[in-house]
Write a protein that holds these residues in place. Sequence first.
Motif, PDB file in Angstrom:
ATOM      1  N   ALA A  20      76.955  62.485  10.589  1.00 11.15           N
ATOM      2  CA  ALA A  20      77.655  62.342   9.309  1.00 11.15           C
ATOM      3  C   ALA A  20      78.327  63.655   8.905  1.00 11.15           C
ATOM      4  N   ILE A  21      77.631  64.757   9.094  1.00  2.70           N
ATOM      5  CA  ILE A  21      78.214  66.066   8.761  1.00  2.70           C
ATOM      6  C   ILE A  21      79.399  66.355   9.676  1.00  2.70           C
ATOM      7  N   GLU A  22      79.246  66.056  10.963  1.00  2.00           N
ATOM      8  CA  GLU A  22      80.305  66.328  11.933  1.00  2.00           C
ATOM      9  C   GLU A  22      81.542  65.474  11.701  1.00  2.00           C
ATOM     10  N   HIS A  23      81.403  64.332  11.030  1.00  2.00           N
ATOM     11  CA  HIS A  23      82.538  63.449  10.755  1.00  2.00           C
ATOM     12  C   HIS A  23      82.956  63.478   9.283  1.00  2.00           C
ATOM     13  N   TYR A  31      82.542  58.213  -0.260  1.00  2.61           N
ATOM     14  CA  TYR A  31      81.823  57.662   0.891  1.00  2.61           C
ATOM     15  C   TYR A  31      80.799  58.669   1.406  1.00  2.61           C
ATOM     16  N   PHE A  32      81.220  59.920   1.530  1.00  2.00           N
ATOM     17  CA  PHE A  32      80.332  60.965   2.048  1.00  2.00           C
ATOM     18  C   PHE A  32      79.116  61.152   1.144  1.00  2.00           C
ATOM     19  N   VAL A  33      79.338  61.220  -0.160  1.00  2.00           N
ATOM     20  CA  VAL A  33      78.233  61.397  -1.108  1.00  2.00           C
ATOM     21  C   VAL A  33      77.279  60.209  -1.015  1.00  2.00           C
ATOM     22  N   ALA A  34      77.819  58.993  -0.968  1.00  2.00           N
ATOM     23  CA  ALA A  34      76.973  57.798  -0.844  1.00  2.00           C
ATOM     24  C   ALA A  34      76.175  57.838   0.461  1.00  2.00           C
ATOM     25  N   GLN A  35      76.806  58.269   1.526  1.00  2.00           N
ATOM     26  CA  GLN A  35      76.135  58.374   2.826  1.00  2.00           C
ATOM     27  C   GLN A  35      74.986  59.379   2.757  1.00  2.00           C
ATOM     28  N   MET A  36      75.212  60.517   2.130  1.00  2.00           N
ATOM     29  CA  MET A  36      74.152  61.524   1.998  1.00  2.00           C
ATOM     30  C   MET A  36      73.004  60.992   1.136  1.00  2.00           C
ATOM     31  N   LEU A  37      73.350  60.261   0.080  1.00  2.00           N
ATOM     32  CA  LEU A  37      72.314  59.715  -0.801  1.00  2.00           C
ATOM     33  C   LEU A  37      71.513  58.597  -0.130  1.00  2.00           C
ATOM     34  N   GLN A  38      72.037  58.033   0.923  1.00  2.00           N
ATOM     35  CA  GLN A  38      71.274  57.057   1.698  1.00  2.00           C
ATOM     36  C   GLN A  38      70.401  57.753   2.743  1.00  2.00           C
ATOM     37  N   VAL A  76      84.369  72.197   5.341  1.00  2.00           N
ATOM     38  CA  VAL A  76      84.784  70.800   5.215  1.00  2.00           C
ATOM     39  C   VAL A  76      84.088  70.161   4.016  1.00  2.00           C
ATOM     40  N   ILE A  77      82.793  70.390   3.896  1.00  2.00           N
ATOM     41  CA  ILE A  77      82.039  69.810   2.782  1.00  2.00           C
ATOM     42  C   ILE A  77      82.505  70.402   1.449  1.00  2.00           C
ATOM     43  N   ALA A  78      82.755  71.694   1.425  1.00  2.00           N
ATOM     44  CA  ALA A  78      83.237  72.336   0.197  1.00  2.00           C
ATOM     45  C   ALA A  78      84.574  71.728  -0.240  1.00  2.00           C
ATOM     46  N   ARG A  79      85.464  71.462   0.721  1.00  2.00           N
ATOM     47  CA  ARG A  79      86.747  70.822   0.385  1.00  2.00           C
ATOM     48  C   ARG A  79      86.515  69.408  -0.161  1.00  2.00           C
ATOM     49  N   LEU A  80      85.590  68.675   0.448  1.00  2.00           N
ATOM     50  CA  LEU A  80      85.289  67.320  -0.033  1.00  2.00           C
ATOM     51  C   LEU A  80      84.742  67.343  -1.458  1.00  2.00           C
ATOM     52  N   LEU A 113      70.778  72.294   5.896  1.00  2.00           N
ATOM     53  CA  LEU A 113      70.046  71.164   6.470  1.00  2.00           C
ATOM     54  C   LEU A 113      70.640  70.779   7.822  1.00  2.00           C
ATOM     55  N   TYR A 114      71.954  70.802   7.914  1.00  2.00           N
ATOM     56  CA  TYR A 114      72.632  70.509   9.186  1.00  2.00           C
ATOM     57  C   TYR A 114      72.161  71.473  10.272  1.00  2.00           C
ATOM     58  N   GLN A 115      72.089  72.742   9.938  1.00  2.00           N
ATOM     59  CA  GLN A 115      71.646  73.738  10.913  1.00  2.00           C
ATOM     60  C   GLN A 115      70.216  73.434  11.379  1.00  2.00           C
ATOM     61  N   GLU A 116      69.339  73.130  10.447  1.00  2.00           N
ATOM     62  CA  GLU A 116      67.952  72.798  10.786  1.00  2.00           C
ATOM     63  C   GLU A 116      67.889  71.577  11.694  1.00  2.00           C
ATOM     64  N   PHE A 117      68.603  70.526  11.318  1.00  2.00           N
ATOM     65  CA  PHE A 117      68.542  69.275  12.070  1.00  2.00           C
ATOM     66  C   PHE A 117      69.270  69.374  13.404  1.00  2.00           C
TER      67      PHE A 117
END
Length: 171
Positions: A20-23, A31-38, A76-80, A113-117
Motif C-alpha cells: 500500500a505504501i509503495e503504491h 482511498y489511501f487514508v481509508a486503506q491505512m485505517l483498515q 509521496v505520503i506528505a504530498r497525499l 512503520l513502512y521501514q519496520e515492516f
Amino acid sequence: MKLSPNSLTFIALTNEYCQAIEHAADVDRDYFVAQMLQLLPRIYIVASDVETGSGYSDCYIDSQLDEDTYFQAREVIARLMADDDVYLEVMVEDMKYSDMPIATSVSENLSDLYQEFYNFVASARDMPTDTQQELVEVCKENFCNYWSQTLCNVMRALNNIYYQSSLNNDY
C-alpha cells in the motif's frame, strides 16, 4: 515447525501494508487514508496476539530499506496528506518536559512503520520457518517497545482526517 495462523496473518498484513505504501502515488488521499485505517488496526491486533517463545534468540531483523526509498515514500505520503500531514502529538515522551505542543507528521509515522515492516518482510522472505517465527517474535518485541505507539498515534491522526473529510463531503 509450522508458523501459527497468527504469525502467517502478521506476515501477510505487514506485506500488504508495504504494498500500500509503495503504491500510494497511484491512489487519491481518501482511498489511501481509508486503506491505512483498515490495515493499521488489524496489524495492531495481530501483533498484540503474537505469542513469543521463552528462549533467547540471536535472530535480528536486517536493515534492508535504503534511505532513498524511505524518503521517497515519505514524500509521496506528505504530498497525499498535503495540509493534513502535520499534527500535534501529546503521546510522546518529550511532552512531559515541554509546555509547547509537539508536531509530528503522518508521512513520517507511516514511513517509520513502512521501514519496520519492509525490513521484517525482506528479512523473513525465503527463510526457514523457524527463523521466520523468530523474526515475528523480534517484530513483536519491537512492537511492544516502539512501533505500537507510533501506530496508535498515526491512526488517531488518520481517523481525524478521514472523518473530517467525510463530514465535509456530507457522509
